[in-house]
Design a protein around this motif. Structure first.
Motif, PDB file in Angstrom:
ATOM      1  N   ALA A  41       0.835  -1.205   0.000  1.00  0.00           N
ATOM      2  CA  ALA A  41       0.000   0.000   0.000  1.00  0.00           C
ATOM      3  C   ALA A  41       0.864   1.247   0.000  1.00  0.00           C
ATOM      4  CB  ALA A  41      -0.909   0.009   1.234  1.00  0.00           C
ATOM      5  N   GLY A  42       0.238   2.340  -0.409  1.00  0.00           N
ATOM      6  CA  GLY A  42       0.909   3.628  -0.359  1.00  0.00           C
ATOM      7  C   GLY A  42      -0.012   4.734  -0.802  1.00  0.00           C
ATOM      8  N   GLY A  43       0.497   5.936  -0.767  1.00  0.00           N
ATOM      9  CA  GLY A  43      -0.291   7.112  -1.076  1.00  0.00           C
ATOM     10  C   GLY A  43      -0.739   7.181  -2.524  1.00  0.00           C
ATOM     11  N   ILE A  44      -1.959   7.643  -2.696  1.00  0.00           N
ATOM     12  CA  ILE A  44      -2.508   7.877  -4.033  1.00  0.00           C
ATOM     13  C   ILE A  44      -1.962   9.225  -4.511  1.00  0.00           C
ATOM     14  CG2 ILE A  44      -4.606   8.231  -5.396  1.00  0.00           C
ATOM     15  CD1 ILE A  44      -6.073   6.536  -3.208  1.00  0.00           C
ATOM     16  N   GLU A  45      -1.289   9.209  -5.649  1.00  0.00           N
ATOM     17  CA  GLU A  45      -0.701  10.428  -6.184  1.00  0.00           C
ATOM     18  C   GLU A  45      -1.726  11.234  -6.971  1.00  0.00           C
ATOM     19  OE1 GLU A  45       2.772   9.127  -8.330  1.00  0.00           O
ATOM     20  OE2 GLU A  45       3.802   8.571  -6.473  1.00  0.00           O
ATOM     21  N   HIS A  46      -1.453  12.533  -7.117  1.00  0.00           N
ATOM     22  CA  HIS A  46      -2.353  13.425  -7.845  1.00  0.00           C
ATOM     23  C   HIS A  46      -2.631  12.871  -9.243  1.00  0.00           C
ATOM     24  CE1 HIS A  46      -4.374  17.081  -8.989  1.00  0.00           C
ATOM     25  NE2 HIS A  46      -3.637  17.129 -10.085  1.00  0.00           N
ATOM     26  N   GLU A  51      -7.053   2.323  -7.894  1.00  0.00           N
ATOM     27  CA  GLU A  51      -6.622   1.096  -8.551  1.00  0.00           C
ATOM     28  C   GLU A  51      -5.217   1.253  -9.141  1.00  0.00           C
ATOM     29  OE1 GLU A  51      -9.531   2.660  -8.940  1.00  0.00           O
ATOM     30  OE2 GLU A  51     -11.179   1.217  -8.972  1.00  0.00           O
ATOM     31  N   GLN A  52      -4.951   2.382  -9.787  1.00  0.00           N
ATOM     32  CA  GLN A  52      -3.624   2.633 -10.357  1.00  0.00           C
ATOM     33  C   GLN A  52      -2.559   2.707  -9.257  1.00  0.00           C
ATOM     34  OE1 GLN A  52      -4.737   6.227 -12.391  1.00  0.00           O
ATOM     35  NE2 GLN A  52      -4.888   5.215 -14.391  1.00  0.00           N
ATOM     36  N   ALA A  53      -2.900   3.322  -8.135  1.00  0.00           N
ATOM     37  CA  ALA A  53      -1.966   3.425  -7.020  1.00  0.00           C
ATOM     38  C   ALA A  53      -1.646   2.047  -6.445  1.00  0.00           C
ATOM     39  CB  ALA A  53      -2.527   4.336  -5.931  1.00  0.00           C
ATOM     40  N   ALA A  54      -2.639   1.172  -6.337  1.00  0.00           N
ATOM     41  CA  ALA A  54      -2.410  -0.179  -5.814  1.00  0.00           C
ATOM     42  C   ALA A  54      -1.431  -0.939  -6.703  1.00  0.00           C
ATOM     43  CB  ALA A  54      -3.737  -0.937  -5.703  1.00  0.00           C
ATOM     44  N   VAL A  55      -1.594  -0.833  -8.005  1.00  0.00           N
ATOM     45  CA  VAL A  55      -0.706  -1.503  -8.960  1.00  0.00           C
ATOM     46  C   VAL A  55       0.709  -0.928  -8.846  1.00  0.00           C
ATOM     47  CG1 VAL A  55      -0.212  -1.776 -11.430  1.00  0.00           C
ATOM     48  CG2 VAL A  55      -2.538  -2.174 -10.560  1.00  0.00           C
ATOM     49  N   ARG A  56       0.835   0.397  -8.821  1.00  0.00           N
ATOM     50  CA  ARG A  56       2.150   1.051  -8.741  1.00  0.00           C
ATOM     51  C   ARG A  56       2.854   0.717  -7.432  1.00  0.00           C
ATOM     52  NH1 ARG A  56       3.361   5.105  -6.009  1.00  0.00           N
ATOM     53  NH2 ARG A  56       1.246   5.940  -5.870  1.00  0.00           N
ATOM     54  N   GLU A  57       2.156   0.828  -6.323  1.00  0.00           N
ATOM     55  CA  GLU A  57       2.767   0.574  -5.015  1.00  0.00           C
ATOM     56  C   GLU A  57       3.226  -0.879  -4.891  1.00  0.00           C
ATOM     57  OE1 GLU A  57       3.728   2.404  -2.493  1.00  0.00           O
ATOM     58  OE2 GLU A  57       2.979   4.319  -3.214  1.00  0.00           O
ATOM     59  N   THR A  58       2.462  -1.818  -5.429  1.00  0.00           N
ATOM     60  CA  THR A  58       2.869  -3.222  -5.386  1.00  0.00           C
ATOM     61  C   THR A  58       4.185  -3.414  -6.125  1.00  0.00           C
ATOM     62  OG1 THR A  58       0.581  -3.987  -5.207  1.00  0.00           O
ATOM     63  CG2 THR A  58       2.205  -5.586  -5.982  1.00  0.00           C
ATOM     64  N   GLN A  59       4.297  -2.821  -7.309  1.00  0.00           N
ATOM     65  CA  GLN A  59       5.525  -2.913  -8.100  1.00  0.00           C
ATOM     66  C   GLN A  59       6.695  -2.296  -7.345  1.00  0.00           C
ATOM     67  OE1 GLN A  59       6.161  -4.294 -11.282  1.00  0.00           O
ATOM     68  NE2 GLN A  59       8.279  -3.849 -10.793  1.00  0.00           N
TER      69      GLN A  59
END
Length: 139
Positions: A41-46, A51-59
């Motif tokens: 998990a992590g912060g949702i960027e502007h 959903e995009q944040a979940a994918v990015r943070e996992t990577q």
């Protein structure tokens, strides 16, 4: 898309990743109170959806490439007071490992029967229901 106002902290997006009847959990190097084992998990960027944040943070955290399947639910976390979004994700490629050693010190694929050992205070109801349906313990 997750709405955010300028006077509050950005929301946090968590990835609920199931593979082979197990869910991926990560252990934070620095816990938030008694929160130590969590979902990636992590912060949702502007301009980014939950959903995009979940994918990015996992990577970024685990090196695992995933695709978002659906938003499971959202809430204000009772222990941190942060706005949380939970997204069901499916692994596409890679093997989960500690990719961000500044944030994590361990990853684990956790069976349904082991979740309470990792998260003794319980899960968000919508996430628990999703995992109850998605995970089956095999002998």
């Amino acid at each position: 898309m997750t709405d955010q106002t300028t006077d509050e902290k950005p929301g946090i997006s968590a990835a609920i990743i199931v593979r082979d009847d197990r869910v991926l959990m990560v252990r934070r190097r620095v816990g938030e109170g008694d929160l130590l084992w969590q979902f990636p998990a992590g912060g949702i960027e502007h301009g980014e959806t939950a959903e995009q944040a979940a994918v990015r943070e996992t990577q970024e955290e685990t090196g695992l490439t995933v695709e978002a399947l659906k938003l499971i639910g959202e809430r204000v976390h009772p222990k941190t007071g942060r706005r949380m979004s939970y997204t069901a994700c499916s692994p596409i490629s890679g093997e989960a490992h500690v990719a961000d050693a500044d944030e994590l010190d361990a990853v684990a694929w956790v069976a349904h029967s082991e979740i309470a050992d990792y998260v003794p205070y319980g899960l968000f109801d919508a996430v628990q229901k999703y995992l109850d349906d998605a995970l089956t313990d095999t002998p």
